[in-house]
Design a protein around this motif. Sequence first.
Motif, PDB file in Angstrom:
ATOM      1  N   TYR B 222      74.860  23.009  38.807  1.00  0.00           N
ATOM      2  CA  TYR B 222      75.697  21.835  39.096  1.00  0.00           C
ATOM      3  C   TYR B 222      77.165  22.139  38.860  1.00  0.00           C
ATOM      4  O   TYR B 222      77.512  22.913  37.976  1.00  0.00           O
ATOM      5  CB  TYR B 222      75.321  20.654  38.206  1.00  0.00           C
ATOM      6  CG  TYR B 222      73.865  20.285  38.275  1.00  0.00           C
ATOM      7  CD1 TYR B 222      73.309  19.848  39.468  1.00  0.00           C
ATOM      8  CD2 TYR B 222      73.051  20.376  37.153  1.00  0.00           C
ATOM      9  CE1 TYR B 222      71.959  19.516  39.532  1.00  0.00           C
ATOM     10  CE2 TYR B 222      71.710  20.041  37.209  1.00  0.00           C
ATOM     11  CZ  TYR B 222      71.170  19.612  38.402  1.00  0.00           C
ATOM     12  OH  TYR B 222      69.848  19.288  38.465  1.00  0.00           O
ATOM     13  N   LYS B 223      77.984  21.470  39.651  1.00  0.00           N
ATOM     14  CA  LYS B 223      79.416  21.501  39.397  1.00  0.00           C
ATOM     15  C   LYS B 223      79.869  20.094  39.033  1.00  0.00           C
ATOM     16  O   LYS B 223      79.409  19.122  39.627  1.00  0.00           O
ATOM     17  CB  LYS B 223      80.173  21.960  40.652  1.00  0.00           C
ATOM     18  CG  LYS B 223      80.216  23.463  40.754  1.00  0.00           C
ATOM     19  CD  LYS B 223      80.964  23.894  41.983  1.00  0.00           C
ATOM     20  CE  LYS B 223      80.623  25.339  42.263  1.00  0.00           C
ATOM     21  NZ  LYS B 223      80.570  25.622  43.686  1.00  0.00           N
ATOM     22  N   GLU B 225      82.875  17.267  38.471  1.00  0.00           N
ATOM     23  CA  GLU B 225      84.258  16.883  38.751  1.00  0.00           C
ATOM     24  C   GLU B 225      84.424  15.442  38.307  1.00  0.00           C
ATOM     25  O   GLU B 225      83.957  14.533  38.997  1.00  0.00           O
ATOM     26  CB  GLU B 225      84.523  17.002  40.249  1.00  0.00           C
ATOM     27  CG  GLU B 225      85.824  17.714  40.564  1.00  0.00           C
ATOM     28  CD  GLU B 225      85.959  17.966  42.057  1.00  0.00           C
ATOM     29  OE1 GLU B 225      86.872  17.389  42.642  1.00  0.00           O
ATOM     30  OE2 GLU B 225      85.137  18.703  42.614  1.00  0.00           O
ATOM     31  N   ASP B 228      81.616  12.836  38.850  1.00  0.00           N
ATOM     32  CA  ASP B 228      80.737  13.228  39.945  1.00  0.00           C
ATOM     33  C   ASP B 228      80.154  14.631  39.754  1.00  0.00           C
ATOM     34  O   ASP B 228      80.799  15.512  39.209  1.00  0.00           O
ATOM     35  CB  ASP B 228      81.507  13.177  41.268  1.00  0.00           C
ATOM     36  CG  ASP B 228      82.071  11.787  41.533  1.00  0.00           C
ATOM     37  OD1 ASP B 228      81.463  10.823  41.035  1.00  0.00           O
ATOM     38  OD2 ASP B 228      83.103  11.683  42.214  1.00  0.00           O
ATOM     39  N   THR B 230      78.088  17.836  41.747  1.00  0.00           N
ATOM     40  CA  THR B 230      77.764  18.409  43.052  1.00  0.00           C
ATOM     41  C   THR B 230      76.702  19.484  42.902  1.00  0.00           C
ATOM     42  O   THR B 230      76.760  20.301  41.990  1.00  0.00           O
ATOM     43  CB  THR B 230      79.012  19.027  43.710  1.00  0.00           C
ATOM     44  OG1 THR B 230      80.002  18.023  43.850  1.00  0.00           O
ATOM     45  CG2 THR B 230      78.693  19.584  45.086  1.00  0.00           C
ATOM     46  N   GLU B 232      74.732  22.411  45.230  1.00  0.00           N
ATOM     47  CA  GLU B 232      74.678  23.096  46.522  1.00  0.00           C
ATOM     48  C   GLU B 232      73.201  23.305  46.847  1.00  0.00           C
ATOM     49  O   GLU B 232      72.480  23.932  46.075  1.00  0.00           O
ATOM     50  CB  GLU B 232      75.399  24.439  46.416  1.00  0.00           C
ATOM     51  CG  GLU B 232      75.993  24.846  47.741  1.00  0.00           C
ATOM     52  CD  GLU B 232      77.054  25.917  47.555  1.00  0.00           C
ATOM     53  OE1 GLU B 232      76.665  27.086  47.533  1.00  0.00           O
ATOM     54  OE2 GLU B 232      78.232  25.568  47.423  1.00  0.00           O
ATOM     55  N   THR B 250      68.166  16.821  39.721  1.00  0.00           N
ATOM     56  CA  THR B 250      69.400  16.211  39.214  1.00  0.00           C
ATOM     57  C   THR B 250      69.323  16.342  37.690  1.00  0.00           C
ATOM     58  O   THR B 250      68.228  16.572  37.165  1.00  0.00           O
ATOM     59  CB  THR B 250      69.538  14.715  39.575  1.00  0.00           C
ATOM     60  OG1 THR B 250      68.674  13.959  38.722  1.00  0.00           O
ATOM     61  CG2 THR B 250      69.218  14.424  41.018  1.00  0.00           C
ATOM     62  N   ARG B 268      78.191  17.052  53.255  1.00  0.00           N
ATOM     63  CA  ARG B 268      78.007  16.492  51.921  1.00  0.00           C
ATOM     64  C   ARG B 268      77.235  15.193  52.011  1.00  0.00           C
ATOM     65  O   ARG B 268      77.588  14.305  52.771  1.00  0.00           O
ATOM     66  CB  ARG B 268      79.385  16.199  51.320  1.00  0.00           C
ATOM     67  CG  ARG B 268      79.791  17.112  50.200  1.00  0.00           C
ATOM     68  CD  ARG B 268      81.286  17.015  50.026  1.00  0.00           C
ATOM     69  NE  ARG B 268      81.668  16.084  48.957  1.00  0.00           N
ATOM     70  CZ  ARG B 268      81.709  16.405  47.669  1.00  0.00           C
ATOM     71  NH1 ARG B 268      81.363  17.608  47.277  1.00  0.00           N
ATOM     72  NH2 ARG B 268      82.091  15.533  46.761  1.00  0.00           N
ATOM     73  N   ARG B 270      75.596  11.944  49.750  1.00  0.00           N
ATOM     74  CA  ARG B 270      75.867  11.306  48.472  1.00  0.00           C
ATOM     75  C   ARG B 270      74.693  10.491  47.961  1.00  0.00           C
ATOM     76  O   ARG B 270      74.082   9.729  48.729  1.00  0.00           O
ATOM     77  CB  ARG B 270      77.080  10.384  48.607  1.00  0.00           C
ATOM     78  CG  ARG B 270      77.495   9.762  47.281  1.00  0.00           C
ATOM     79  CD  ARG B 270      78.787   9.051  47.425  1.00  0.00           C
ATOM     80  NE  ARG B 270      78.586   7.791  48.142  1.00  0.00           N
ATOM     81  CZ  ARG B 270      79.254   6.674  47.859  1.00  0.00           C
ATOM     82  NH1 ARG B 270      80.171   6.679  46.905  1.00  0.00           N
ATOM     83  NH2 ARG B 270      79.040   5.577  48.538  1.00  0.00           N
ATOM     84  N   TYR B 285      76.519  14.444  44.492  1.00  0.00           N
ATOM     85  CA  TYR B 285      76.726  14.944  45.842  1.00  0.00           C
ATOM     86  C   TYR B 285      75.859  16.165  46.096  1.00  0.00           C
ATOM     87  O   TYR B 285      75.680  17.006  45.209  1.00  0.00           O
ATOM     88  CB  TYR B 285      78.190  15.340  46.056  1.00  0.00           C
ATOM     89  CG  TYR B 285      79.109  14.152  46.156  1.00  0.00           C
ATOM     90  CD1 TYR B 285      79.261  13.478  47.368  1.00  0.00           C
ATOM     91  CD2 TYR B 285      79.810  13.702  45.042  1.00  0.00           C
ATOM     92  CE1 TYR B 285      80.096  12.375  47.466  1.00  0.00           C
ATOM     93  CE2 TYR B 285      80.657  12.614  45.128  1.00  0.00           C
ATOM     94  CZ  TYR B 285      80.787  11.950  46.335  1.00  0.00           C
ATOM     95  OH  TYR B 285      81.608  10.860  46.437  1.00  0.00           O
ATOM     96  N   THR B 287      75.710  19.303  48.672  1.00  0.00           N
ATOM     97  CA  THR B 287      76.349  20.043  49.755  1.00  0.00           C
ATOM     98  C   THR B 287      75.295  20.956  50.371  1.00  0.00           C
ATOM     99  O   THR B 287      74.684  21.770  49.675  1.00  0.00           O
ATOM    100  CB  THR B 287      77.516  20.892  49.225  1.00  0.00           C
ATOM    101  OG1 THR B 287      78.371  20.055  48.459  1.00  0.00           O
ATOM    102  CG2 THR B 287      78.309  21.511  50.355  1.00  0.00           C
TER     103      THR B 287
END
Lengths: 105, 322
Positions: B222-223, B225, B228, B230, B232, B250, B268, B270, B285, B287
Amino acid sequence: MGEDKMKLLTGVVVSDYESISFTELCHCCMLTQEQVLTMVEHGIIEPMEFQVTRSHWQFTSDSMLRIQTAVRLQRDLGVNMAGAALALELLDEIKTLRRLKDARQ
Amino acid sequence: MEYKDYYQILGVDKDATQDEIKRAYRKLARKYHPDVSSESDAEERFKEVGEAYEVLKNVEKRAAYDQLGANWKNGQNGFQPPPDWDAGFEFHSGDYAGSASSAADFSEFFETLFGQDGGVRYGAGSSDHAGYQARGEDSHAKVLIDLEDAYQGASRSLSLRATVLGKDGRPQLKERTLNIKIPKGVRQGQHIRLQGQGGSGMGGSPDGDLYLEIEFNSHSIYKVEGRDITLELPISPWEAALGNKLHIPTPAGKVDMKIPAGVSSGKRLRLKGRGIPGKTPGDFYVTLEIVLPEYLSEKEKTLYEALKLETQNVNPRSKLGV
């Protein structure tokens, strides 16, 4: 202090959602109203909404950290209020850029 | 006790002028100021620089220090100032007021030479402490947590080293362990304030607060931000073309997600409100990334050939003018 080992400490999250009033802010930072007002004038902190009366001003609670940083910068580096405001703005920018860079990696 | 070379710390020559010393100090103070610097040892260096300047900016203290410097090597590692090292030097108290850093943070070396208040070691200086009141300094520390901890909340045991005043009035390094509750919904860079857990106040004044800055361990998938998250998500070309219902991870556990038909790489999607929880929860999100199997079987190749024939009129590069 020995008790700390047993006790589970719960802190308050200093967040940008929660708000703090003008008087509370002065009290927490141990500054006079005039001092905090000067910081508002220099844009170091900004009330969430500019109200007619100062006593109605609300700030995000992370304003406290900004004030403390500004105080330290002035005390330790001898910069004036405008200099501290500039440094804080540049530090914010660096932070944003670093986050963007990390997010891309 | 270790001898400290204040000239080396400030990077100036022994015969530097007071102006040169001031310039060197200001430059280094800006470089290592903990609020500005990204160096990992900034705080320590900043204190060191402040201590060096405290001595060298004052001609009286500097002269006494120079006198000592000529002889210190005799003592080698275990440095002890000669008992009358400062004989013949007159110190004026009071020049310490308004100094950059707190005297309690100075090294043992400094304390031995100049006393705890940085003024005179004998006489006047110490009596000023009677009736002195000050709220304790606020302390700051970082706490590393996993992203999952921000979703569920957690508790952390933290070891902190802080300078405290000992019974003899001298500063000592003291280690203490705190058990801290990490509330659900904290975000990277947020601070947790623990009232009264900072430096001790003097003369009955309240203790300072402890601020903990939250930092997330970097996560393998996970990233983060702000609020939020994200992810991939690799999908196959046929999943991208036809759409599919997939299990996706998740931080709060697996969920089902519908991939619409006809999506391209980089799109992307959501999942509202599945980011870091809170009053206004963040979003999750996804991606999409179309990946091909490393090897294609003969049959698969034949199928792709058939697809190629079927889609001859399609030019994905039309926008490039080729």
